[in-house]
Design a protein around this motif. Structure first.
Motif, PDB file in Angstrom:
ATOM      1  N   GLU A   1       0.793  -1.219   0.000  1.00 19.29           N
ATOM      2  CA  GLU A   1       0.000   0.000   0.000  1.00 19.29           C
ATOM      3  C   GLU A   1       0.833   1.281   0.000  1.00 19.29           C
ATOM      4  O   GLU A   1       0.331   2.347  -0.346  1.00 19.29           O
ATOM      5  CB  GLU A   1      -0.891   0.051   1.248  1.00 19.29           C
ATOM      6  CG  GLU A   1      -2.160  -0.749   1.167  1.00 19.29           C
ATOM      7  CD  GLU A   1      -3.122  -0.328   2.263  1.00 19.29           C
ATOM      8  OE1 GLU A   1      -4.325  -0.594   2.109  1.00 19.29           O
ATOM      9  OE2 GLU A   1      -2.682   0.283   3.248  1.00 19.29           O
TER      10      GLU A   1
ATOM     11  N   ASP B   1      -9.671   0.474   6.355  1.00 19.85           N
ATOM     12  CA  ASP B   1     -10.734  -0.428   5.909  1.00 19.85           C
ATOM     13  C   ASP B   1     -11.229  -1.254   7.088  1.00 19.85           C
ATOM     14  O   ASP B   1     -10.485  -2.075   7.629  1.00 19.85           O
ATOM     15  CB  ASP B   1     -10.199  -1.331   4.798  1.00 19.85           C
ATOM     16  CG  ASP B   1     -11.290  -2.155   4.117  1.00 19.85           C
ATOM     17  OD1 ASP B   1     -12.370  -2.315   4.705  1.00 19.85           O
ATOM     18  OD2 ASP B   1     -11.034  -2.633   2.998  1.00 19.85           O
TER      19      ASP B   1
ATOM     20  N   LYS C   1     -13.208  -3.676   7.135  1.00 24.71           N
ATOM     21  CA  LYS C   1     -13.374  -5.093   6.812  1.00 24.71           C
ATOM     22  C   LYS C   1     -12.042  -5.789   6.525  1.00 24.71           C
ATOM     23  O   LYS C   1     -11.981  -7.015   6.508  1.00 24.71           O
ATOM     24  CB  LYS C   1     -14.298  -5.239   5.601  1.00 24.71           C
ATOM     25  CG  LYS C   1     -15.719  -4.749   5.869  1.00 24.71           C
ATOM     26  CD  LYS C   1     -16.605  -4.903   4.644  1.00 24.71           C
ATOM     27  CE  LYS C   1     -18.021  -4.406   4.931  1.00 24.71           C
ATOM     28  NZ  LYS C   1     -18.898  -4.522   3.738  1.00 24.71           N
ATOM     29  N   ARG C   2     -11.016  -5.014   6.317  1.00 24.05           N
ATOM     30  CA  ARG C   2      -9.664  -5.569   6.097  1.00 24.05           C
ATOM     31  C   ARG C   2      -8.691  -4.768   6.943  1.00 24.05           C
ATOM     32  O   ARG C   2      -7.969  -3.902   6.450  1.00 24.05           O
ATOM     33  CB  ARG C   2      -9.260  -5.501   4.617  1.00 24.05           C
ATOM     34  CG  ARG C   2     -10.114  -6.322   3.687  1.00 24.05           C
ATOM     35  CD  ARG C   2      -9.682  -6.100   2.244  1.00 24.05           C
ATOM     36  NE  ARG C   2      -8.340  -6.623   1.994  1.00 24.05           N
ATOM     37  CZ  ARG C   2      -7.439  -6.016   1.237  1.00 24.05           C
ATOM     38  NH1 ARG C   2      -7.696  -4.844   0.681  1.00 24.05           N
ATOM     39  NH2 ARG C   2      -6.254  -6.563   1.032  1.00 24.05           N
TER      40      ARG C   2
ATOM     41  N   HIS D   1      -6.387  -0.099   3.627  1.00 20.99           N
ATOM     42  CA  HIS D   1      -7.134   1.147   3.495  1.00 20.99           C
ATOM     43  C   HIS D   1      -8.010   1.150   2.253  1.00 20.99           C
ATOM     44  O   HIS D   1      -7.761   0.398   1.300  1.00 20.99           O
ATOM     45  CB  HIS D   1      -6.164   2.342   3.430  1.00 20.99           C
ATOM     46  CG  HIS D   1      -5.393   2.563   4.686  1.00 20.99           C
ATOM     47  ND1 HIS D   1      -4.277   1.811   5.013  1.00 20.99           N
ATOM     48  CD2 HIS D   1      -5.585   3.436   5.711  1.00 20.99           C
ATOM     49  CE1 HIS D   1      -3.805   2.219   6.187  1.00 20.99           C
ATOM     50  NE2 HIS D   1      -4.571   3.196   6.625  1.00 20.99           N
ATOM     51  N   LYS D   2      -9.034   2.018   2.303  1.00 21.89           N
ATOM     52  CA  LYS D   2      -9.869   2.287   1.140  1.00 21.89           C
ATOM     53  C   LYS D   2      -9.502   3.670   0.599  1.00 21.89           C
ATOM     54  O   LYS D   2      -9.361   4.620   1.368  1.00 21.89           O
ATOM     55  CB  LYS D   2     -11.346   2.251   1.514  1.00 21.89           C
ATOM     56  CG  LYS D   2     -11.892   0.840   1.762  1.00 21.89           C
ATOM     57  CD  LYS D   2     -13.402   0.888   1.971  1.00 21.89           C
ATOM     58  CE  LYS D   2     -13.982  -0.515   2.070  1.00 21.89           C
ATOM     59  NZ  LYS D   2     -15.458  -0.498   2.237  1.00 21.89           N
TER      60      LYS D   2
ATOM     61  N   HIS E   1     -15.096   9.440   0.058  1.00 23.99           N
ATOM     62  CA  HIS E   1     -14.260   9.278   1.250  1.00 23.99           C
ATOM     63  C   HIS E   1     -15.099   9.329   2.519  1.00 23.99           C
ATOM     64  O   HIS E   1     -14.905   8.525   3.438  1.00 23.99           O
ATOM     65  CB  HIS E   1     -13.199  10.374   1.282  1.00 23.99           C
ATOM     66  CG  HIS E   1     -12.456  10.447   2.578  1.00 23.99           C
ATOM     67  ND1 HIS E   1     -11.580   9.475   2.991  1.00 23.99           N
ATOM     68  CD2 HIS E   1     -12.479  11.390   3.569  1.00 23.99           C
ATOM     69  CE1 HIS E   1     -11.070   9.803   4.172  1.00 23.99           C
ATOM     70  NE2 HIS E   1     -11.612  10.963   4.551  1.00 23.99           N
TER      71      HIS E   1
ATOM     72  N   TYR F   1     -16.744   6.061   3.212  1.00 22.28           N
ATOM     73  CA  TYR F   1     -15.795   5.073   3.738  1.00 22.28           C
ATOM     74  C   TYR F   1     -15.426   5.401   5.185  1.00 22.28           C
ATOM     75  O   TYR F   1     -15.316   4.505   6.034  1.00 22.28           O
ATOM     76  CB  TYR F   1     -14.520   5.067   2.889  1.00 22.28           C
ATOM     77  CG  TYR F   1     -14.675   4.503   1.495  1.00 22.28           C
ATOM     78  CD1 TYR F   1     -15.668   3.590   1.189  1.00 22.28           C
ATOM     79  CD2 TYR F   1     -13.796   4.899   0.472  1.00 22.28           C
ATOM     80  CE1 TYR F   1     -15.801   3.071  -0.107  1.00 22.28           C
ATOM     81  CE2 TYR F   1     -13.914   4.388  -0.810  1.00 22.28           C
ATOM     82  CZ  TYR F   1     -14.923   3.479  -1.094  1.00 22.28           C
ATOM     83  OH  TYR F   1     -15.043   2.974  -2.361  1.00 22.28           O
TER      84      TYR F   1
ATOM     85  N   GLU G   1     -18.087   4.454   7.701  1.00 18.61           N
ATOM     86  CA  GLU G   1     -18.069   3.009   7.928  1.00 18.61           C
ATOM     87  C   GLU G   1     -16.999   2.634   8.958  1.00 18.61           C
ATOM     88  O   GLU G   1     -17.240   1.822   9.858  1.00 18.61           O
ATOM     89  CB  GLU G   1     -17.800   2.294   6.595  1.00 18.61           C
ATOM     90  CG  GLU G   1     -17.761   0.777   6.683  1.00 18.61           C
ATOM     91  CD  GLU G   1     -17.460   0.136   5.339  1.00 18.61           C
ATOM     92  OE1 GLU G   1     -16.865  -0.957   5.329  1.00 18.61           O
ATOM     93  OE2 GLU G   1     -17.806   0.730   4.296  1.00 18.61           O
ATOM     94  N   TYR G   2     -15.833   3.271   8.835  1.00 20.57           N
ATOM     95  CA  TYR G   2     -14.756   2.961   9.774  1.00 20.57           C
ATOM     96  C   TYR G   2     -15.057   3.523  11.155  1.00 20.57           C
ATOM     97  O   TYR G   2     -14.772   2.872  12.170  1.00 20.57           O
ATOM     98  CB  TYR G   2     -13.428   3.518   9.254  1.00 20.57           C
ATOM     99  CG  TYR G   2     -12.254   3.173  10.151  1.00 20.57           C
ATOM    100  CD1 TYR G   2     -11.868   1.854  10.326  1.00 20.57           C
ATOM    101  CD2 TYR G   2     -11.558   4.169  10.840  1.00 20.57           C
ATOM    102  CE1 TYR G   2     -10.803   1.511  11.153  1.00 20.57           C
ATOM    103  CE2 TYR G   2     -10.491   3.840  11.668  1.00 20.57           C
ATOM    104  CZ  TYR G   2     -10.120   2.511  11.827  1.00 20.57           C
ATOM    105  OH  TYR G   2      -9.085   2.184  12.656  1.00 20.57           O
TER     106      TYR G   2
END
Length: 347
Positions: free
Chosen positions: A222, A313, A315-316, A320-321, A329, A332, A335-336
């Motif tokens: 990343e 992220d 979910k991971r 990052h998203k 943004h 996202y 969500e975090y």
């Protein structure tokens, strides 16, 4: 006949004396004199040590310390002590041991990475070589040295490229510093200097940005993309808005000493500091931690894209998203933030 007897007696005494001398030579010089079962043992002799110090270190390792004393005196080792790290192999004679600790100073591998400050780097190095942390930090922050080599107190940590290096254990603080300066110059070879120039940054600026990138993610895949986000912001004059710089600024304040900031809040964005990249445009005055080489090269070879934002992220975890627009943004980020709240992480 009488003279013959005298001559025979003299010869006999000579043989006896020769026998005693041969026994002394064998016992003092050639007889194995180690008392340990491992293949080898190491002793560390500090700078300025006397023979008594060396003797105390050797005594548990030898069968006959008196025999060693005799040979050490005869070979004048007791007045010519050498500092360093030395190996004594199983089955060595006194002569072998003296030769080893007199002239075979062995190097060690000194390693460091991810140090957050010069003070912590000094502590890390002092655990590996003879120089203590106080002498190391004094050498590292010497204003004359920093000025002569175009560093400031804020950028000085960037001189130390994290890696493993070979040193003699009895290396002094100044010698360590000088060696690291040479390693820094070797690291910034023509290829890296050309890449820094091509992206419009000095080596010091590359290191500063790399320190932020490194704190954002430990996923090597990343790092070039994250570096690309920050380069895009720099190009359009957008504040970096890097959360790691806010944490760094906060940790300089008394009220945050001994705390761990897990969630960056609006109150952190109000901190008055040149490291507050929400309030100040461009790069901060220096690095916020020691980046590894992967992060440095990620900046030099940053990914070309149109992303301006990224957020962890949920979910991971660890990844990052990335987003090109603020609305994307924000979705996202929400969500975090919900994930953090679900975990009870409020600050």
């Amino acid at each position: 006949m009488y003279i013959k007897k005298i001559l025979l007696a003299i010869v006999g005494l000579g043989l006896i004396a020769a026998g005693f001398f041969a026994n002394f030579v064998y016992k003092a010089m050639l007889k194995p004199n180690t008392a340990f079962n491992n293949e080898s043992a190491f002793i560390f002799i500090p700078t300025g040590s006397n023979y008594q110090y060396v003797r105390n270190e050797l005594e548990p390792l030898l069968n006959d310390i008196e025999a060693f004393d005799a040979l050490a005196k005869q070979k004048e080792y007791i007045t010519h002590i050498k500092a360093g790290r030395f190996e004594i192999k199983k089955g060595m004679s006194n002569n072998d041991i003296i030769n080893s600790i007199r002239s075979k100073n062995l190097p060690i591998r000194v390693s460091f990475n991810n140090q957050e400050s010069l003070e912590k780097l000094a502590g890390r190095i002092s655990d590996q070589i003879e120089a203590d942390s106080l002498s190391l930090i004094k050498a590292m922050t010497d204003t004359s040295f920093l000025k002569a080599n175009h560093f400031t107190r804020a950028s000085a940590l960037g001189m130390y490229v994290p890696n493993s290096y070979e040193f003699f254990w009895n290396t002094s603080a100044k010698d360590f510093r000088e060696r690291m300066l040479k390693e820094n110059k070797a690291f910034w070879n023509t290829s890296r200097l050309d890449k820094a120039k091509a992206i419009g940054l000095t080596p010091e600026e590359v290191i500063t940005l790399a320190s932020i990138v490194h704190e954002e993610s430990k996923q090597a895949s990343e790092l070039p993309r994250i570096a690309g986000v920050y380069m895009n912001r720099l190009k359009i004059g957008m504040p970096l808005q890097a959360d790691p710089t806010l944490k760094f600024a906060a940790y300089q304040l008394p009220e945050y000493q001994g705390t761990v900031i897990k969630r960056v809040l609006n109150v952190h964005k109000e901190i008055d500091s040149p490291y507050n990249t929400y309030q100040n445009r461009g790069l901060p005055p220096g690095l916020i931690a020691m980046p590894d080489i992967t992060a440095i090269d990620a900046v030099l070879n940053y990914e070309k894209h149109k992303y301006l934002y990224f957020v962890a992220d949920a979910k991971r975890l660890g990844f990052h998203k990335f987003a090109k627009t603020l609305s994307q943004h924000n979705a996202y980020a929400a969500e975090y933030w919900r994930y953090l709240s679900s975990q009870g992480i409020r600050k």
